[in-house]
Design an enzyme around this catalytic site. Structure first.
Site, PDB file in Angstrom:
ATOM      1  N   LYS A  91       2.093  -3.677   5.565  1.00 31.82           N
ATOM      2  CA  LYS A  91       1.048  -2.818   5.016  1.00 31.82           C
ATOM      3  C   LYS A  91       1.660  -1.427   4.897  1.00 31.82           C
ATOM      4  CE  LYS A  91      -1.932  -6.218   5.875  1.00 31.82           C
ATOM      5  NZ  LYS A  91      -0.933  -7.289   5.858  1.00 31.82           N
ATOM      6  N   ASP A  92       1.553  -0.839   3.747  1.00 33.20           N
ATOM      7  CA  ASP A  92       2.228   0.435   3.540  1.00 33.20           C
ATOM      8  C   ASP A  92       1.396   1.604   4.050  1.00 33.20           C
ATOM      9  OD1 ASP A  92       4.544  -0.634   2.609  1.00 33.20           O
ATOM     10  OD2 ASP A  92       4.001  -0.508   0.511  1.00 33.20           O
ATOM     11  N   LYS A  93       1.749   2.789   3.598  1.00 36.76           N
ATOM     12  CA  LYS A  93       1.399   3.969   4.364  1.00 36.76           C
ATOM     13  C   LYS A  93      -0.034   4.462   4.236  1.00 36.76           C
ATOM     14  CE  LYS A  93       3.209   8.554   5.422  1.00 36.76           C
ATOM     15  NZ  LYS A  93       4.267   9.522   5.173  1.00 36.76           N
TER      16      LYS A  93
ATOM     17  N   VAL B 142       0.789  -1.203   0.000  1.00 37.29           N
ATOM     18  CA  VAL B 142       0.000   0.000   0.000  1.00 37.29           C
ATOM     19  C   VAL B 142       0.820   1.249   0.000  1.00 37.29           C
ATOM     20  CG1 VAL B 142      -1.867   1.182   1.038  1.00 37.29           C
ATOM     21  CG2 VAL B 142      -1.561  -1.199   1.405  1.00 37.29           C
TER      22      VAL B 142
ATOM     23  N   LYS C 277      -3.382   1.187  12.434  1.00 32.70           N
ATOM     24  CA  LYS C 277      -2.526   2.331  12.115  1.00 32.70           C
ATOM     25  C   LYS C 277      -3.123   3.156  10.984  1.00 32.70           C
ATOM     26  CE  LYS C 277       0.593  -0.229   9.041  1.00 32.70           C
ATOM     27  NZ  LYS C 277       0.256   0.485   7.803  1.00 32.70           N
TER      28      LYS C 277
END
Length: 654
Positions: free
Chosen positions: A286-288, A45, A257
């Site tokens: 899981k990206d930002k 992501v 998050k």
């Protein structure tokens, strides 16, 4: 790889959501039908831009400590694009970026007419929940701390965490890690009471496992003396001290998050807990740019210490604590469940129904999403191709040469200096951040010299190096799948490949009626795969020959860069597909409740049935290593590249 990657579709001025007036938002909504939206991806992501929700988020860049090398970060872009400033100048810079057709993404499987909508009008319009190997979807729904069976063990109270000064903590950490020659650290007890001394004893032992304490009188003053219980032996496994035998060694918890990728989150947790990041484990990154919910495990850190962080950090929340005897392993998950809002949609009800029914019944082409290939004018697959060609001067040049497009100012200056002087030391001086790939390569060139580029390149963390060649594999795969669908359509044909267990076999003429397009796989090029027996098998060879590579010799003289290959399904049919069209007036209001909203008792806003705008709320589950961006692309039939989305959105920003 298992990350959740996201490219924001609505590329807007970087204001906070609260700074945007209603009038501006409504104006954007009206014009946005001219903009075709891009998507956020599936198991990795990243987002190009987006407005942080003020709810949970404050940027905590000063809290980040350097990433340790992690096995599953190959999809992470090496550079964040510098998007600040005038959006039109950013759009001008992005004219040099990639479009989908540049990386082989050209086909659709559905027959419906495409329509527009805005993905990530708010980044909170994209929510990802991890699905564990048992099929359970991770949710944050409990902040309580489990009670230990052993009553003799007590976690430190909250005041423990504030009793030591920053200077004390620094000295204690150096003592704990044997970083200096001191054998002990003395902490003066300013307000001497037994209770105060007890709290300091607890603080040292809980925050710095492996240290012991005692009280001493010196010149009429009380001091707490911290020292190593057993020298380096204690340091080898510091968390074994005071850990109940009946308690599992790993504390598992759910991490919720917002606007942080997994490694950044773990680095922040590590800093506040004063431990190394490698004691954390997880099933996928899981990206930002999203709200994501996933399970994390940490070695011998109590649930109480973790729960305390909920009061210190605003970027994420921790909960659903339990103790177990095992860590988590990368890849041990079934996938991710996505909840996505596409705002200001222009499609008719019939178009939307056709699009969503097609997604549920047929699926989408399992392309590698745009974030696999980088955002600048030098795509990552070009560097990967040069590595495979053993053309190391080209590798160095592609990474360091000046390039048009969106980049941070210090990188532009670094590249200009390199082009002018070819002096690694001079170029390095232009970089305030040395951990970027350019900085690492320059340090390598400084250390090993310009005639040993291979060793200099080896300074870059292994997973970033492998990202380049995996990007090239993905580039080939995307192009070949587009050719396969153009040539043979959406049916299995003789010569296609399918998997029997983990082994690929060719589909024979007599068996072809036993297979559908959902059974067909295609190879990522490598030395340990077979290729289709029809025209596409030849197309693989021709593409690699054009790139000066031999498909029959994919072993590299450097073992790390030898490609074994793999197989990937060409069509993915999402599971648990649901959708709903809703009306709304205010572009800033959320259209569904998150796990945190539910825990805090926030009600879902009442939406007007005759609102000015329409949004498509959609849910679906995807297996690992697939891109939600590509699923949403199939629904909208829009180019998801940053280049296209930036130019489209600049139109409506005007």
């Amino acid at each position: 790889m298992e990350t959740v990657e996201m490219n924001s579709v609505s590329l807007k001025r970087p204001h906070s959501e609260d700074d945007v007036t209603n009038a501006d938002e409504i104006k954007r909504q009206k014009i946005s039908e001219k903009s075709e939206t891009g998507n956020d991806s599936g198991q990795s992501v990243e987002t190009v831009t987006g407005q942080p929700d003020k709810s949970l988020l404050e940027d905590t860049k000063n809290e980040i400590i350097p990433n340790e090398e992690s096995e599953e970060q190959e999809d992470e872009e090496l550079e964040d694009s510098d998007e600040d400033g005038d959006p039109e100048s950013f759009a001008d810079m992005m004219k040099h970026g990639l479009t989908e057709s540049d990386v082989g993404i050209t086909k659709f499987v559905s027959s419906h007419k495409g329509f527009s909508g805005i993905l990530k009008e708010r980044y909170s319009d994209f929510v990802v929940h991890e699905i564990g190997k048992d099929g359970r979807v991770s949710h944050l729904d409990d902040f309580s701390v489990p009670v230990d069976d052993e009553v003799n063990f007590e976690d430190p109270s909250e005041e423990t965490f504030a009793v030591l000064s920053d200077e004390d903590k620094q000295r204690l950490e150096e003592l704990q890690l044997l970083k200096n020659k001191e054998t002990s650290v003395a902490i003066e007890v300013i307000e001497d009471t037994k209770e105060k001394r007890t709290v300091i004893h607890q603080a040292v032992k809980s925050l710095f496992p492996g240290l012991e304490t005692k009280t001493e009188d010196r010149d009429g003053k009380k001091y707490i003396i911290a020292y190593h219980a057993a020298g380096k032996k204690a340091l080898a496994n510091p968390r074994k001290h005071s850990w109940p035998k009946s308690r599992g060694s790993y504390c598992h918890f759910v991490l919720y998050k917002e606007n942080k990728d997994t490694m950044d989150a773990i680095n922040v947790l590590s800093k506040f807990l004063r431990v190394k990041p490698n004691i954390f484990s997880y099933m996928g990154t899981k990206d930002k740019r999203a709200i994501t919910v996933q399970e994390i495990a940490v070695l011998r850190i109590t649930a109480q210490r973790l729960a305390h962080l909920n009061k210190c950090l605003m970027n994420f929340k921790l909960g659903n604590f339990s103790y177990k005897n095992h860590p988590l392993k990368l890849g041990e998950l079934q996938g991710n469940h996505f909840t996505v809002v596409l705002r200001n949609i222009t499609g008719t009800d019939d178009q939307i129904e056709q699009a969503m029914h097609s997604l549920r019944e047929i699926g989408f082409i399992n392309y590698y999403g745009m974030q696999r290939f980088g955002t600048t004018a030098v795509p990552t697959y070009q560097i990967g191709r040069a590595i495979l060609q053993n053309n190391w001067n080209e590798v160095m040049d592609l990474i360091l040469k000046p390039r048009p497009g969106a980049e941070k100012g210090y990188l532009v200056k670094c590249r200009e200096e390199w082009a002018k002087t070819k002096d690694p030391a001079a170029a390095l001086k232009k970089l305030p951040v040395k951990r970027c790939v350019e900085g690492q390569l320059l340090r390598g060139l400084l250390k090993y010299g310009m005639k040993n580029i291979i060793s200099a390149f080896g300074i870059i963390p292994r997973n970033n190096r492998l990202m380049y060649i995996h990007s090239y594999q993905s580039y080939v795969w995307n192009n070949m799948v587009s050719k396969r669908i153009e040539e043979y359509g959406l049916r299995a044909v003789p010569g296609d490949l399918t998997l029997k267990g983990a082994t690929a076999v060719h589909i024979e003429e007599g068996d072809v009626d036993n297979y559908t397009i959902h059974d067909v796989v295609m190879p990522l090029p490598g030395f340990d795969v077979i290729y289709p027996k029809h025209k596409i098998g030849e197309a693989y060879k021709e593409m690699l020959v054009a790139d000066n590579l031999d498909i029959h010799n994919m072993r590299h003289k450097i073992r790390d860069y030898s490609l074994s290959g793999a197989y990937r399904k060409i069509i993915i049919r999402p599971q648990n597909v649901n959708w709903e069209v809703v009306a709304y007036d205010d572009p800033r209001i959320p259209l569904f409740t998150t796990d945190l909203d539910k825990l805090e008792g926030k009600p879902l806003p009442v939406l007007p049935p005759d609102g000015k705008f329409r949004a498509l709320k959609m849910e679906f589950s995807l297996p690992p290593s697939t891109y939600a961006t590509m699923a949403i692309r199939e629904v909208l039939k829009m180019d998801t590249s940053i280049k296209n989305q930036t130019q489209l959105n600049t139109t409506w920003l005007r």
